[in-house]
Every structure is written in C-alpha cells, then in structure tokens.
Scaffold this active site. Structure first.
Site, PDB file in Angstrom:
ATOM      1  N   MET A 145      14.421 -10.198   1.198  1.00 27.72           N
ATOM      2  CA  MET A 145      14.798  -9.299   0.372  1.00 27.72           C
ATOM      3  C   MET A 145      14.750  -7.976   1.225  1.00 27.72           C
ATOM      4  SD  MET A 145      11.891  -7.599  -2.680  1.00 27.72           S
ATOM      5  CE  MET A 145      10.668  -7.204  -1.043  1.00 27.72           C
ATOM      6  N   GLU A 198      21.577   6.192   4.896  1.00 22.97           N
ATOM      7  CA  GLU A 198      21.851   5.169   3.812  1.00 22.97           C
ATOM      8  C   GLU A 198      21.039   5.432   2.500  1.00 22.97           C
ATOM      9  OE1 GLU A 198      22.600   0.600   5.538  1.00 22.97           O
ATOM     10  OE2 GLU A 198      20.520   1.430   5.990  1.00 22.97           O
ATOM     11  N   ASP A 258      16.461  -3.656   0.498  1.00 25.38           N
ATOM     12  CA  ASP A 258      16.291  -2.288  -0.370  1.00 25.38           C
ATOM     13  C   ASP A 258      16.121  -2.789  -2.000  1.00 25.38           C
ATOM     14  OD1 ASP A 258      17.254  -1.725   2.169  1.00 25.38           O
ATOM     15  OD2 ASP A 258      19.001  -0.867   1.533  1.00 25.38           O
ATOM     16  N   PHE A 291      26.130  -4.974  -2.187  1.00 26.63           N
ATOM     17  CA  PHE A 291      25.161  -4.017  -1.420  1.00 26.63           C
ATOM     18  C   PHE A 291      24.422  -3.073  -2.604  1.00 26.63           C
ATOM     19  CE2 PHE A 291      26.920  -3.735   3.228  1.00 26.63           C
ATOM     20  CZ  PHE A 291      26.858  -5.216   3.246  1.00 26.63           C
ATOM     21  N   TRP A 333      18.415 -11.844   6.654  1.00 30.21           N
ATOM     22  CA  TRP A 333      19.789 -11.062   6.113  1.00 30.21           C
ATOM     23  C   TRP A 333      20.930 -11.983   6.002  1.00 30.21           C
ATOM     24  CZ3 TRP A 333      24.484  -9.245   6.765  1.00 30.21           C
ATOM     25  CH2 TRP A 333      24.913  -8.069   5.980  1.00 30.21           C
TER      26      TRP A 333
END
Length: 666
Positions: free
Chosen positions: A42, A215, A44, A100, A68
């Site tokens: 896990m 980001e 964001d 995303f 990831w």
C-alpha cells in the site's frame, strides 16, 4: 512408505475442532490502531470522501506483492475514522494504464450527468511513463464503479510526471477545480462538469528545481483562529525527495485563491511534519466539518526504504487521521496546527495519571510501565529553574533498544531519535534523529505521543509541530522511561493510556485450526487466507487425516498456482498437493517424497485469473480423487503417503483460499 513419527499415536480420521485463537492483524510490527492493508503493498491515500455517514479511504495498492507494482485502488470504509471495514479492490488497471493517485467528489448538482449525488472519481493512469487523467463514477454509494467511456478525459500531458488530481467544488465561481502535480510545479484546471477541463494557472514553489518531484497537491480553505471571516487557503504538496528528514515528505503554503490562481502570503514553504514517514497526505472531501477544519491522513513511509521495511505479508500503514487548523503563531504568522482526531480517544484504556513533580537525572518512576500501544500526554514546565539539557521519554524500551522522544532545552527543539529503535539494516539512513524547532509556550512544553507496534507520532505544543517515524523493535521491547539529562525539569502533569486494537476477527472460514506458515507470505483477508510467493510455499494446519474429503474455494491471482496439501509431514517435504495451475491451464496432482517432487496426474481446465473455483480431494486408502468445480478431474492410486497434516500451497503468484474444510471418510 514415508510417515511422520507420531502417526500411530493419533486417530487420523478425526479432525480437531477449530481453535478461536486470533492471529488476525497480530504479526510482528503489525499496527494495532493505524490502518494497514490485510496483505500486500500500500502507498498513497486516494479518493477520500465522506458520503452517507461513511468515510471512504481508497489507496494505492498492489494486490499481488508486498512491493510496489501495477497500481490498483484498495478500499476501506469507516463510520468513525478509527475502526475500518475492508472492501474489495475498487479500480484495476485497463488499456489506459495502471491506476495512480486521484480523488473522489460528491456531485451534488449532477454537473456531470451521472446522477444527483453520484460519486465521481478522477485519477491518473500511467502506461509506459505516459500519464493521463481518467474518470469513473458510482451511483450505488461507492460499492461499484463504472469507468467513463470517454477516458482519458485529459491526455495532452505537458510533462511525464503529470498526476494526482485532487478535485474540489469552488462555490464562488460555480466550477470544479483540479490541482495537478507537474514535475516541479502545481497546475490548476477548471471544469463545469468534471469531464471538460481548461488550464487556469500554475504555481511553482520557490525551492522547486529540475530535480524536484512534486506529488499529491491539494488546495483547501480554512478559517484562521476559528473565525470564518478570516479565511485563508492552504496548498499542500509532497516532495519525492529532499524533505527535512531526508527522502520524501510534505510541505505547505498559506495564501489566497481567486478561483484560478493561488498566491502565497510568503514564498517559503513550511513543513507539515518533521519526521521521515509522513507523505502524500490528503484530506476528506465532503466531510461534515470541512468549513471549520480538515481531516488529513498520510502514507506512513518514505520512498528511501518503503519497499524494504521488514514487515511480513503486508507493507506500509497510514498515519492516524489528523485534525488540521490554521492558527496565528507567537510571531504573528498563520500556520497549520494538527492533532489526532478526538475519536481516537475512544481507544483509551484505563488512565494512569501522575501529579506535578521534579524529574531528576538517573531516576524513572515509570519503571513498571509497559506497552507497545500507548498514548502519553505530558506537560513540562520550562523556566529559569529548569537545569535539564534534555528531557522526555523512551518508549518501546528493551535491553538494547529504545526510541527516544524529547525536548532539547539548549537548542529549543523537540526530537524523535530512532538511532537504537530496532531493525534498521534495510537502509543506512533509517537510524537517525529527527527534530523540529519548538519554543516553549508560556513556559511550557507539551508532548502528545502515540506509540504503536511499528510507529511513533509526536505532537509538540498542541500540534504546532509533529514528527512521524516508523520503528521496528523487538516484540519484547515494551518498556517506558521518563528521563531528564544533566539537570532537573518539572513535570506538571502526565497521563498514560493503553490503546486498544481496532481490528476484529479473521474472516477466513475453516474447520481446521492451528495454521502455521512454513514459508512465503500468508495473511487473512476479507476473501480468505492469502498466500504469495515466487516459489512453492506452504501453510499447514495442526490437524491430520488418513481417509477424508478436503475442499476449498480458491482464487488464483494474475499468475501461478494454488491448491490443497494433504497427508503431509510437518515440513511439507513429504506431501500430496492438488493444485489449480493457471499458466498450465490444468488441475494437477503431485507429490513430494523426501523433498523431491513428481507429477501423478493432470487434467486440462480453463482457469481464469481472479475467478473463484471449487477444489475438492477425497481419499480412500491408495485411491485419490480430485474434483474441479464439482467435476471429477483426477482419479488415481498411489501408496507413497498414507496419512498426515492438511495444508495449503501457492506457487509463483498469489492465491486466496476460503471455506477450507475437511470431513472424515464415512
């Protein structure tokens, strides 16, 4: 014939009753009051929205590995932001790419045409480094989603790093606003209908450079000091590298917004958190009190080592939800302050309070205090009588490790020291001290500390600063110490609360008990017990059988095989295994004798990924039958193994097993 030693001492045709031992969410390092996925990777938080009494938390998720990989959206809901209910994966990759980060809004006025109060998700899709923005909508309160047929809705990307829409409604201009990260700047777009977007402006932070990667930007208004007529706007951004504690982190700017352009009051950014493990934080849309404060949750990790932390079966957790407010500081600047949400106080156990007293060096009146999930609320008096150079607490303390949380009275900084917290082999920058500037307020330094099994969150002076860090101590390191170095300090008050866990019981159904993983990554999920590995991995129960029926519902992930283990020894070096083999498109019966594997029989079968199939084995003496979806697939004889333990097997992928039951032969 290979037999375990104790075979003759047991009645192999009688299975043991299940034991209600709760190993669910109880692994070493598993957070007990922070959100973490049941299994796998896990990062964001995404799509956070309040709707019809529920807080939705979506998040970047890789359902087939603890590192990831191709991004999906995981999903959980809560009524109180404390206790969470896991939901099935919401979004999976498609021809436009992986899923995303993004956001979800409630379209109260049906501007999109999907229906009044429809939930509309806007998210980035990534395909070979090409990033576009797409849309999906839900008309059943987020239970199911329909991807918009016109996706992608934004495809003329100005930069390879063009992502993370955090959309909101701007009442003054009657339009939707979308901040998007674009390498080293934030781009703002407007839309009347969530489908058609126009560029409005961009903001490039003063400290941004070609090496900067921004980001997860977010823009929202807040009242100053609780006065709505003194409203300011806050722009938050996440830095992929170069943050105050090293690696990734978050900063913010306070300013004004006119519907198109954000203008900061000053060009310099402020840090939201001074620790190493607070990233990609965003707030809930449509929450009941958004006109008074915002509630933020962040990914509690750092890209410097996120893929390598020493957890098993799952990787990463979220911070506790935090209440964000704007307040005027002692120097007259308007700054964010944050505190754990009040609902977390419902987890507090029996309080232990300590009166005002002078703390001297080399004394610890908390010597008998212990806890691996605990909250400390302390108020220290710091004035001309204070001779201590540093004071505070050591938590998760054992013979050779502890995490220190303290105040440096000479430097006027509050700090969190994880130099000796536990495991740090996975990154040479992990075992560091992180500190934040903090002046006493009216001669006092306050600390509020939340300790979980693998994290510490520190709030100084009612949330003027915070420091968030992961830690990985031994399970036995649960001591608590109050210290003062090189002098005295007055402790005005201290409250210690044990914190209860938020997780219930496993939803894995089986009449077998005593499950133990021999290798691989295994964890219980809402869909059953899940195993994952690149090689053959086994999980065994403590029950044995000779002649029986043994069955399960099994779902093979995107690759590999999974199946039933029977007549096994305790090491699975001698065992029969009936598997559903997705790459081979077959049902396979094989055996291991002294560790050597051989195939006994196969049966061709159509096996689709993510489809649940029923697998059943029956044995009677030498005869073994394997049924696939209620059809006899294999019938053969073999006398290598006559009895042994029941278990599960995965190979080169991820498989999930539910309703694992065995019945003695009648």
């Amino acid at each position: 014939m290979v037999k375990p030693k104790q075979e003759a001492q047991q009645n192999d045709n009688v299975t043991k009753p299940p034991v209600q031992a709760n190993s669910y969410y109880n692994e070493l390092y598993r957070p007990q009051f922070h959100y973490s996925p049941e299994a796998n990777w896990m990062n964001d938080p995404n799509g956070m929205v309040f709707h019809k009494g529920e807080y939705h938390l979506f998040y970047q998720y890789h359902p087939y590995d603890a590192k990831w990989g191709p991004m999906h959206w995981g999903h959980a809901v809560s009524k109180d932001l404390v206790h969470w209910e896991h939901r099935p994966v919401a979004f999976t990759p498609d021809h436009n790419g992986d899923i995303f980060s993004g956001s979800i809004v409630v379209d109260h006025n049906n501007t999109s045409g999907f229906g009044k109060d429809a939930l509309v998700a806007l998210y980035t899709q990534n395909k070979d480094g090409h990033q576009v923005q797409s849309l999906a909508y839900s008309t059943d309160d987020g239970n199911t989603w329909t991807k918009y047929e016109g996706n992608p809705i934004m495809k003329d990307f100005p930069d390879p790093d063009w992502r993370d829409p955090k959309v909101f409604w701007h009442e003054e201009t009657k339009s939707w606003i979308m901040p998007l990260a674009a390498k080293d700047k934030v781009m703002l777009y407007t839309s009347p209908n969530l489908k058609d977007w126009s560029f409005a402006s961009e903001y490039k932070p003063q400290n941004a450079s070609g090496a900067t990667l921004l980001e997860c930007p977010e823009l929202f208004p807040l009242p100053v000091d609780g006065e709505k007529d003194k409203q300011k706007w806050v722009l938050t951004t996440s830095l992929g590298d170069g943050a105050i504690a090293g690696g990734s982190g978050m900063e913010y700017y306070v300013g004004t917004f006119d519907g198109k352009t954000f203008t900061p009051d000053k060009p310099e950014a402020e840090w939201i958190d001074y620790g190493a493990d607070f990233y990609a934080g965003v707030t809930w849309e449509n929450a009941p009190n958004n006109d008074q404060y915002r509630t933020m949750i962040a990914w509690m990790s750092n890209w410097k080592y996120a893929n390598d932390t020493p957890t098993s079966a799952w990787r990463s957790a979220m911070t506790v939800p935090r209440k964000l407010e704007l307040k005027t500081s002692q120097n007259g600047e308007v700054k964010l302050v944050q505190s754990p949400i009040q609902e977390l106080e419902t987890l507090r156990g029996k309080e232990k309070s300590y009166p005002s007293q002078v703390i001297k060096p080399n004394t610890n009146f908390l010597a008998n205090a212990k806890g691996d999930t605990v909250e400390l609320v302390a108020d220290f008096k710091v004035d001309e009588m204070t001779t201590s150079k540093a004071f505070g607490f050591r938590v998760r303390k054992g013979d050779d490790q502890a995490t220190s949380i303290g105040y440096n009275n000479e430097k006027k900084t509050i700090y969190l020291d994880r130099s000796f917290s536990g495991e740090s082999y996975f990154n040479d920058q992990f075992a560091k001290v992180h500190e934040a500037p903090l002046e006493p307020v009216d001669g006092h330094v306050k600390m509020r500390i939340l300790v979980d099994r693998s994290s510490v969150e520190l709030f100084g002076n009612d949330g003027q600063v915070s420091i968030t860090d992961q830690i990985f101590p031994k399970g036995s390191s649960d001591g608590i110490e109050l210290f003062s170095s090189d002098g005295d300090v007055t402790l005005e008050s201290l409250h210690v609360y044990p914190l209860n866990r938020i997780w219930g019981n496993s939803l894995f159904h089986s009449n077998l008990s005593g499950w133990e993983a021999l290798n691989g990554r295994w964890a219980d999920t809402i869909s059953g017990t899940q195993g994952s590995d690149t090689v053959d991995s086994f999980k065994l129960a403590d029950s044995r059988g000779k002649d029986f029926t043994y069955e399960t519902d099994v779902k093979i992930g995107n690759q590999g095989a999974g199946g039933l283990v029977f007549r096994s020894d305790k090491t699975a070096k001698n065992a029969y295994v009936a598997t559903i083999d997705q790459p081979g498109q077959m049902v396979k019966l094989w055996k291991k004798v002294d560790g050597e594997a051989s195939i006994l029989a196969t049966y061709p079968a159509k096996i689709d990924p993510e489809t649940t199939n029923h697998l059943k084995v029956t044995t009677e003496g030498k005869e073994i039958k394997v049924h696939f979806n209620d059809q006899l697939a294999i019938r053969t004889k073999d006398n290598s193994l006559s009895s042994g333990y029941f278990g599960l097997n995965v190979w080169n992928g991820t498989s999930t097993f539910q309703n694992v039951n065995t019945y003695p032969k009648k």
